[in-house]
Design an enzyme around this catalytic site. Structure first.
Site, mmCIF file in Angstrom:
data_model
loop_
_atom_site.group_PDB
_atom_site.id
_atom_site.type_symbol
_atom_site.label_atom_id
_atom_site.label_comp_id
_atom_site.label_asym_id
_atom_site.label_seq_id
_atom_site.Cartn_x
_atom_site.Cartn_y
_atom_site.Cartn_z
ATOM 1 N N HIS A 124 95.238 49.068 15.395
ATOM 2 C CA HIS A 124 93.782 48.908 15.380
ATOM 3 C C HIS A 124 93.502 47.402 15.449
ATOM 4 O O HIS A 124 94.303 46.599 14.968
ATOM 5 C CB HIS A 124 93.272 49.490 14.057
ATOM 6 C CG HIS A 124 91.797 49.591 13.921
ATOM 7 N ND1 HIS A 124 91.023 48.533 13.536
ATOM 8 C CD2 HIS A 124 90.962 50.637 14.100
ATOM 9 C CE1 HIS A 124 89.764 48.927 13.474
ATOM 10 N NE2 HIS A 124 89.697 50.203 13.817
ATOM 11 N N ASP A 202 99.575 49.331 7.500
ATOM 12 C CA ASP A 202 98.188 49.783 7.592
ATOM 13 C C ASP A 202 98.209 51.292 7.357
ATOM 14 O O ASP A 202 98.647 52.056 8.222
ATOM 15 C CB ASP A 202 97.651 49.421 8.976
ATOM 16 C CG ASP A 202 96.261 49.999 9.234
ATOM 17 O OD1 ASP A 202 95.803 50.830 8.436
ATOM 18 O OD2 ASP A 202 95.661 49.627 10.260
ATOM 19 N N GLN A 205 95.104 55.496 8.286
ATOM 20 C CA GLN A 205 95.133 56.864 8.823
ATOM 21 C C GLN A 205 96.150 57.756 8.121
ATOM 22 O O GLN A 205 96.259 58.922 8.453
ATOM 23 C CB GLN A 205 95.439 56.836 10.325
ATOM 24 C CG GLN A 205 94.333 56.251 11.174
ATOM 25 C CD GLN A 205 93.009 56.976 10.985
ATOM 26 O OE1 GLN A 205 92.959 58.130 10.559
ATOM 27 N NE2 GLN A 205 91.929 56.292 11.285
ATOM 28 N N LYS A 228 87.766 56.786 4.535
ATOM 29 C CA LYS A 228 88.550 57.738 5.340
ATOM 30 C C LYS A 228 89.255 58.752 4.451
ATOM 31 O O LYS A 228 90.016 59.579 4.927
ATOM 32 C CB LYS A 228 89.586 56.988 6.179
ATOM 33 C CG LYS A 228 88.978 56.099 7.263
ATOM 34 C CD LYS A 228 90.074 55.473 8.094
ATOM 35 C CE LYS A 228 89.585 54.280 8.892
ATOM 36 N NZ LYS A 228 88.868 54.649 10.109
ATOM 37 N N CYS A 367 88.756 50.791 18.996
ATOM 38 C CA CYS A 367 89.236 49.532 18.406
ATOM 39 C C CYS A 367 90.738 49.380 18.627
ATOM 40 O O CYS A 367 91.466 48.938 17.734
ATOM 41 C CB CYS A 367 88.924 49.444 16.914
ATOM 42 S SG CYS A 367 87.190 49.505 16.561
HETATM 43 N N1 PMP Z 1 93.457 50.690 10.791
HETATM 44 C C1 PMP Z 1 93.382 51.909 11.335
HETATM 45 C C2 PMP Z 1 94.652 52.579 11.793
HETATM 46 C C3 PMP Z 1 92.141 52.538 11.457
HETATM 47 O O1 PMP Z 1 92.074 53.738 11.994
HETATM 48 C C4 PMP Z 1 90.981 51.858 10.998
HETATM 49 C C5 PMP Z 1 89.608 52.499 11.113
HETATM 50 N N2 PMP Z 1 89.379 53.177 12.297
HETATM 51 C C6 PMP Z 1 91.115 50.604 10.437
HETATM 52 C C7 PMP Z 1 92.373 50.048 10.342
HETATM 53 C C8 PMP Z 1 89.949 49.807 9.943
HETATM 54 O O2 PMP Z 1 89.400 50.404 8.812
HETATM 55 P P1 PMP Z 1 88.046 49.851 8.170
HETATM 56 O O3 PMP Z 1 87.060 49.742 9.293
HETATM 57 O O4 PMP Z 1 87.695 50.878 7.157
HETATM 58 O O5 PMP Z 1 88.350 48.516 7.573
#
Ligand code: PMP
Length: 410
Positions: A124, A202, A205, A228, A367
């Site tokens: 991401h 990270d 997910q 999430k 993203c």
């Molecule tokens: N890493 C991953 C794998 C994600 O899917 C996301 C959110 N789509 C994020 C980071 C970013 O999370 P946040 O916007 O809650 O900071």
């Protein structure tokens, strides 16, 4: 359905699922972006604002003490949830993004020009851009592990070849938010450690779909977001290994993170407060506590098994549809289906048409533009499942795709 997974009782706890979109009942399949929130978490938010809205760690009065107790109980709940050794290793942030920015800014400041950071092509943007900023600032070199050609999995040989004497950090996702690929986290962490680097995972997910455990992964840093995992937005967690957090300089300055302030210089508070400048979202943090309780009471393993059943049902029907392209076929993938019917541009049309039928999916680059480039597309549509989705919803989704196929004359 297994008898101990009472889907109707689960759904009844989510007020949002009672909504209609136009004439149609809401079918919420954008769970990868954010999950809906159960009543127990909503009640905790209401209770926090109604009964104990007072700044934490500052007042001697009862409201402040209650708010502080609720926040610190949540910290210990997160600690036990992920099996951390100490509550001092749990830093509350605004989300995964801020947690990664914290490490990228603070840890990188201890590195030297020419040191290397490894990310992956499936990250991401929140696990790429903070490292780019750090690379620019401290003269670091950023490298990305590619996918194995023709595969949804990372090329671990390329990763092994990249790890070297200048590698200082390997930062990678546990689960791709586009492909659903579940990376071999422990193996990748071990490889980073063998090269003398630290590993950041990270877990945005992963955390709502599998049991995340600090010791099972042996990661140095783990980042995830409350929103999430059935919790409120605006709250996230950074787990950090204590000895690293102790060495790292503060990320932001302000109240709460200091021991003593003079005009010329200041000293820092102990962990975890050194990294928590300013008034935290103490109401959200206390509500995250309830979200974790909810997930564990429902059963993370049962939720994951339920989501897998929905994934299999949906993918089987989708693969039978002419012209359907599914991105992500790694064994053991998470319940995420990225797809295209026709060209990339049609992902927006698919999203709009599905919305017209009450079905929420995500479209676009998610993203993850480097991954889109690697896949040779500019965007995809994505359906993803959570604890409360049903087989009937999967069938409604498939029927809607079949209608769209006709509408778009694909
Ligand atoms: N890493 C991953 C794998 C994600 O899917 C996301 C959110 N789509 C994020 C980071 C970013 O999370 P946040 O916007 O809650 O900071």
């Amino acid at each position: 359905m297994t008898s101990n997974y009472d889907i109707e009782a689960i759904r009844a706890q989510f007020p949002a699922l009672k909504r209609n979109i136009g004439e149609s009942p809401l079918v919420y399949l954008d769970n990868t972006a954010t999950s809906q929130t159960p009543a127990c978490v909503l009640d905790a938010i209401m209770d926090g604002y109604t009964m104990r809205k007072a700044n934490v760690h500052r007042g001697v009065h009862t409201l402040s003490q209650e708010a502080t107790d609720a926040q610190e109980a949540a910290r210990r709940r997160v600690q036990t949830f992920i099996g951390a050794d100490s509550h001092e290793e749990i830093i509350f942030t605004r989300g995964t993004t801020e947690a990664i920015n914290l490490v990228a800014a603070s840890y990188s400041s201890m590195l030297e020009k020419g040191d290397e950071i490894i990310v992956t092509v499936m990250e991401h943007h929140s696990d790429i851009v903070p490292w780019q900023l750090a690379a620019e600032r401290y003269g670091l070199v950023l490298r990305a592990v590619p996918l194995r050609p023709g595969s949804s999995e990372l090329d671990l040989d390329a990763y092994a070849a990249m790890l070297g004497s200048r590698t200082r950090v390997a930062a990678f996702t546990a689960v791709s938010n586009v492909l659903g690929t579940a990376n071999p986290v422990r193996r990748m962490v071990d490889m980073a450690h063998a090269a003398g680097a630290v590993a950041l995972v990270d877990a945005a997910q992963a955390v709502a779909h599998e049991r995340v455990n600090v010791h099972a992964w042996d990661a140095d840093f783990i980042a995830f977001s409350s929103h999430k995992m059935y919790g409120p937005t605006g709250v996230g967690v950074l787990y950090g290994r204590r000895e690293l957090l102790e060495r790292m300089p503060p990320y932001q300055g302000g109240g709460e993170m200091i021991a003593h302030v003079d005009i010329e210089r200041s000293t820092w508070a102990e962990l975890p407060f050194k990294f928590e400048a300013g008034t935290p979202d103490f109401v959200g943090i206390a509500a995250l506590h309830k979200a974790i309780d909810w997930m564990e009471a429902t059963g993370i393993d049962l939720i994951a098994a339920h989501e897998q059943r929905l994934l299999i049902r949906a993918e089987k029907a989708m693969r039978a549809m002419p012209g359907m392209r599914i991105f992500g076929d790694a064994p053991g993938k998470c319940a995420i289906i990225s797809f295209l019917m026709g060209d990339d541009a049609s992902s927006y049309d698919i999203g709009m048409l599905l919305d017209g039928m009450g079905i929420a999916v995500r479209t676009g680059h998610h993203c993850a533009q480097p991954l889109m480039n690697a896949l040779g597309v500019t965007g995809v549509a994505r359906a993803s499942f959570a604890a409360y989705n049903t087989e009937a919803e999967v069938d409604a989704f498939i029927a809607a795709l079949q209608r769209i196929h006709k509408i778009l004359r694909l």
